[in-house]
Design an enzyme around this catalytic site. Structure first.
Site, PDB file in Angstrom:
ATOM      1  N   GLU A  16      34.760 -32.872   2.557  1.00 14.43           N
ATOM      2  CA  GLU A  16      36.082 -32.418   2.850  1.00 14.43           C
ATOM      3  C   GLU A  16      36.952 -33.397   3.577  1.00 14.43           C
ATOM      4  OE1 GLU A  16      33.038 -31.657   4.141  1.00 14.43           O
ATOM      5  OE2 GLU A  16      33.181 -31.094   6.258  1.00 14.43           O
ATOM      6  N   HIS A  50      35.773 -24.316  -1.068  1.00 12.58           N
ATOM      7  CA  HIS A  50      34.846 -24.511  -0.022  1.00 12.58           C
ATOM      8  C   HIS A  50      35.404 -25.662   0.879  1.00 12.58           C
ATOM      9  CE1 HIS A  50      30.952 -25.005   2.260  1.00 12.58           C
ATOM     10  NE2 HIS A  50      31.423 -26.210   2.205  1.00 12.58           N
ATOM     11  N   GLU A  51      35.763 -26.680   0.067  1.00 12.28           N
ATOM     12  CA  GLU A  51      36.371 -27.956   0.703  1.00 12.28           C
ATOM     13  C   GLU A  51      37.506 -27.521   1.343  1.00 12.28           C
ATOM     14  OE1 GLU A  51      33.954 -29.734   1.185  1.00 12.28           O
ATOM     15  OE2 GLU A  51      32.784 -29.314  -0.509  1.00 12.28           O
ATOM     16  N   HIS A  56      37.468 -25.965   4.555  1.00 12.60           N
ATOM     17  CA  HIS A  56      37.001 -26.851   5.795  1.00 12.60           C
ATOM     18  C   HIS A  56      38.445 -27.412   6.639  1.00 12.60           C
ATOM     19  CE1 HIS A  56      32.864 -27.503   6.081  1.00 12.60           C
ATOM     20  NE2 HIS A  56      32.825 -27.756   4.844  1.00 12.60           N
ATOM     21  N   GLU A  73      29.675 -25.384   8.597  1.00 12.48           N
ATOM     22  CA  GLU A  73      29.535 -24.957   7.253  1.00 12.48           C
ATOM     23  C   GLU A  73      29.330 -23.431   7.196  1.00 12.48           C
ATOM     24  OE1 GLU A  73      29.764 -26.766   4.893  1.00 12.48           O
ATOM     25  OE2 GLU A  73      29.679 -28.883   5.900  1.00 12.48           O
ATOM     26  N   ASP A 109      20.974 -35.456   8.659  1.00  9.77           N
ATOM     27  CA  ASP A 109      21.061 -34.839   7.388  1.00  9.77           C
ATOM     28  C   ASP A 109      20.013 -34.199   7.253  1.00  9.77           C
ATOM     29  OD1 ASP A 109      23.303 -36.764   7.044  1.00  9.77           O
ATOM     30  OD2 ASP A 109      22.393 -38.193   5.694  1.00  9.77           O
ATOM     31  N   TYR A 126      24.866 -22.912   6.054  1.00 11.01           N
ATOM     32  CA  TYR A 126      25.725 -22.129   5.214  1.00 11.01           C
ATOM     33  C   TYR A 126      25.478 -20.897   4.977  1.00 11.01           C
ATOM     34  CZ  TYR A 126      26.699 -27.099   3.360  1.00 11.01           C
ATOM     35  OH  TYR A 126      26.888 -28.421   3.147  1.00 11.01           O
TER      36      TYR A 126
HETATM   37  N1  BES Z   1      30.536 -31.384   4.168  1.00 12.45           N
HETATM   38  C1  BES Z   1      29.621 -30.972   3.008  1.00 12.45           C
HETATM   39  C2  BES Z   1      28.914 -32.099   2.702  1.00 12.45           C
HETATM   40  C3  BES Z   1      28.051 -32.738   3.675  1.00 12.45           C
HETATM   41  C4  BES Z   1      27.313 -31.980   4.430  1.00 12.45           C
HETATM   42  C5  BES Z   1      27.621 -34.064   3.376  1.00 12.45           C
HETATM   43  C6  BES Z   1      26.439 -32.645   5.435  1.00 12.45           C
HETATM   44  C7  BES Z   1      26.916 -34.840   4.432  1.00 12.45           C
HETATM   45  C8  BES Z   1      25.871 -33.985   5.300  1.00 12.45           C
HETATM   46  C9  BES Z   1      30.479 -30.209   2.130  1.00 12.45           C
HETATM   47  O1  BES Z   1      31.623 -29.323   2.521  1.00 12.45           O
HETATM   48  C10 BES Z   1      29.653 -29.397   1.326  1.00 12.45           C
HETATM   49  O2  BES Z   1      29.296 -28.386   2.062  1.00 12.45           O
HETATM   50  N2  BES Z   1      29.549 -29.642  -0.056  1.00 12.45           N
HETATM   51  C11 BES Z   1      28.438 -28.903  -0.786  1.00 12.45           C
HETATM   52  C12 BES Z   1      29.505 -27.772  -1.631  1.00 12.45           C
HETATM   53  C13 BES Z   1      29.662 -26.519  -1.295  1.00 12.45           C
HETATM   54  C14 BES Z   1      30.512 -25.824  -2.405  1.00 12.45           C
HETATM   55  C15 BES Z   1      28.596 -25.886  -0.803  1.00 12.45           C
HETATM   56  C16 BES Z   1      27.485 -29.678  -1.413  1.00 12.45           C
HETATM   57  O3  BES Z   1      28.039 -31.020  -1.565  1.00 12.45           O
HETATM   58  O4  BES Z   1      26.702 -29.161  -2.132  1.00 12.45           O
HETATM   59 ZN    ZN Z   2      30.957 -27.947   3.509  1.00 10.34          ZN
END
Ligand code: BES
Ligand code: ZN
Length: 598
Positions: free
Chosen positions: A266, A290-291, A294, A313, A368, A376
């Site tokens: 995002e 989703h993005e 954010h 999330e 991470d 989520y």
């Molecule tokens: N912010 C996240 C990606 C992220 C989270 C990167 C933690 C590094 C550490 C992003 O918004 C996200 O949640 N992406 C998901 C997709 C979403 C549709 C659930 C993904 O990348 O799977």
């Molecule tokens: Zn996210």
């Protein structure tokens, strides 16, 4: 702003706080280096504190200078601490009385964890190299010396130089649309946490989708991307109706090469997205919802530490489905919610108890590690349970107020809970008593009263899957071709965990699953093929693993592969080919599963 202890940062924002960053960077593709400087404006919260402490990870620092008011720059004796494998090293720069600026000259290293450098062969156009960043959670420090804790918010500006035929874009205003020339200027006037700093450079084209939305991508995928994401403006309007004005002016999407390790990121004003969602039928665009969500939950109101990641999330997943409901209808949103609860139950089956807590303790760990499905989907179910208990009207009003009260701030789980008590629970003590706050926030697993989303469309598919499994339905009686992507996924998930190869072949012949170009369907099928030892899918599996670096897909596939000796050998062979194309984050993940190559 009170300082908060962040176990993932060396910074000292309670004493000296970065307020603005001016970057000046050159993108050196041949060396795989960003080289230049960052000029930080400081807020001397405690004027008696005689230093600013920044986070770094694997940076080569050439020098530091400080100044009062931007004149009389003087070299400073900076000190780089010992490096920790996860956190990197603190960079301490002494300050004189009155100093409110520090300038660091530095360059990145080719292996920077927050950058991926692609060879021309790894791009769609195959003619130019490509660079992109991924700063969340704590990788900004691998390309900028910065206070890399989300409790610190800063504005930024940047000057970026690239080879003249390439384009640079950033998570800021000033993106070039069609312009080229090799010198770009950006400005982000709203305060953001460091994990939202982002850059990309390459052969990048642009297509406008509406007055304030557009797509950046390699030229050969720009048009397909603009078609896939053409509902973005409607999504924005839906989100604004629910949660108040979009406060970031433009919303553009950058479609990256397939090695991007996430689905989406995002980055403000410029979401980064995987090309694996380009299904051709918009069936995977909930990722954009989703993005975009954010822009409220995350970028406007931000988790103050990674322990509070669920505030980002969980809220975003809830809002994502509200946007999907507005734009694509209640049935579409219900299907996503049902699949989400399935993901959550599967994740809870895999995780240890402490990792099932929303307010997770990540001390001593890589943040991470906290990015599982749990924050989520459990977070989203929690908000949904409040919506169901208090009614949509009151809950929507509450959330809208929450975004206004905390706009452009970083908050702790405790801040949210206080706000919830004051602005929602206090208005109805009878209902408030029925909210098991502690079970939701501080306990593993799911409270008994957690919502169970339902979808008649998915229930029907589940029955058909059962009938086929029990030998009561012939494949040609199954309307697979008429189903939505979500129904197809449900069908595959509701089959027995393993099937005899002949039964797999029956499905494959009827529905062309090995050949599916929908990546969600293909992923589900490949996983099942591995479990069932269905050999005809193996060439497709290898193609998939070599051409896609999205961690959500490759991690489970490698994990499934290494369960048998033959699978392990196959995993090693395919990984040897795939690894050079994976992002550092994905390499780290797969190294742990397959083992580092000899
Ligand atoms: N912010 C996240 C990606 C992220 C989270 C990167 C933690 C590094 C550490 C992003 O918004 C996200 O949640 N992406 C998901 C997709 C979403 C549709 C659930 C993904 O990348 O799977
Ligand atoms: Zn996210």
């Amino acid at each position: 702003m009170r300082p908060i202890r962040d176990v993932h940062s060396y910074a000292n924002p309670g004493e000296t706080r970065v307020a603005h960053a001016a970057l000046d960077l050159e993108v050196l593709f041949r060396e795989r280096i960003l080289r230049g400087s960052v000029d930080l404006s400081l807020d001397r919260v405690d004027p008696s504190a005689a230093a600013v402490v920044l986070d770094t990870r694997g940076l080569d620092v050439h020098g530091a200078e400080t100044s009062a008011g931007g004149s009389g720059w003087t070299a400073a004796r900076f000190e780089l601490g010992t490096a920790d494998a996860i956190l990197g090293a603190g960079l301490t720069v002494p300050l004189r009385r009155g100093d409110d600026r520090v300038r660091i000259a530095y360059q990145t290293r080719p292996g920077a964890s927050g950058l991926q450098w692609l060879e021309p062969a790894q791009t769609a156009g195959r003619r130019h190299p490509f660079l992109f960043s991924q700063s969340q959670a704590i990788h900004a420090r691998s390309w900028i010396p910065i206070q890399d804790t989300p409790q610190v918010r800063l504005t930024y500006e940047a000057r970026v130089r690239t080879p003249p035929e390439l384009t640079a874009v950033m998570s800021a205003g000033g993106n070039p649309e069609g312009r080229r020339g090799g010198e770009y200027r950006f400005a982000m006037p709203q305060r953001i946490p460091a994990y939202l700093l982002a850059i990309a450079a390459g052969d990048i084209g642009f297509a406008s989708m509406s007055r304030r939305t557009g797509v950046y991508a390699e030229p050969s995928v720009v048009e397909a991307s603009a078609r896939e994401f053409e509902d973005t403006e409607r999504m924005m309007e839906a989100a604004e109706r629910l949660y108040g004005p979009y406060r970031w002016e433009r919303y553009d999407i950058l479609v990256l090469p397939p090695s991007f390790p996430f689905g989406g990121m995002e980055n403000p004003r410029l979401t980064f997205a995987t090309p694996t969602v380009l299904a051709g039928d918009k069936s995977l665009v909930s990722l954009i919802a989703h993005e975009l969500a954010h822009s409220w939950s995350g970028n406007l109101v931000t988790n103050a530490t990674w322990r509070d990641f669920w505030l980002n999330e969980g809220f975003t997943t809830y809002i994502e489905r509200r946007i999907v409901e507005e734009v694509y209808g209640a049935d579409a949103a219900s299907m996503e919610a049902v699949l989400g609860r399935q993901d959550l139950e599967e994740e809870i089956g895999r995780l240890d108890d402490p990792d099932e807590i929303l307010h997770i303790d990540l001390t001593g760990r890589d943040p991470d590690d906290g990015a599982t499905r749990l924050p989520y989907e459990k977070g989203s179910l929690f908000l949904r349970s409040l919506e169901e208990l208090f009614g949509r009207e009151r809950f929507d009003a509450y959330l809208r107020g929450y975004f206004d009260r905390f706009a452009f701030r970083s908050i702790l789980t405790e801040d949210f809970l206080d706000d919830l008590r004051t602005h929602l629970l206090a208005s109805d003590e009878g209902r408030a008593r029925r909210v098991p706050l502690d079970a939701w926030i501080e306990a593993p697993g799911l409270p008994e009263e957690a919502p169970r989303p339902s979808s008649p469309a998915l229930d029907a598919v589940a029955r058909i899957a059962e009938d086929w499994s029990a030998g009561r339905a012939a494949p040609d009686s199954i309307p697979f071709g008429k189903w939505s992507t979500q129904q197809r996924i449900q069908f595959l998930r509701r089959l027995p965990t393993t099937l005899p190869p002949a039964r797999m072949a029956e499905l494959d012949a009827a529905f062309g699953l090995t050949g599916s170009r929908n990546n969600e369907v293909a992923f589900q099928w490949l996983l099942m093929s591995l479990r069932s030892g269905y050999a005809p899918a193996l060439p497709r599996l290898e193609e998939f693993l070599v051409s896609i670096g999205r961690r959500k897909y490759i991690k489970p596939l490698y994990e499934e592969l290494v369960r048998t000796p033959e699978g392990l050998a196959r995993a090693r062979a395919v990984y040897a080919r795939a690894r050079p194309g994976y992002h550092p984050i994905a390499v780290d993940t797969v190294d742990r599963i397959v083992g580092q190559p000899a």
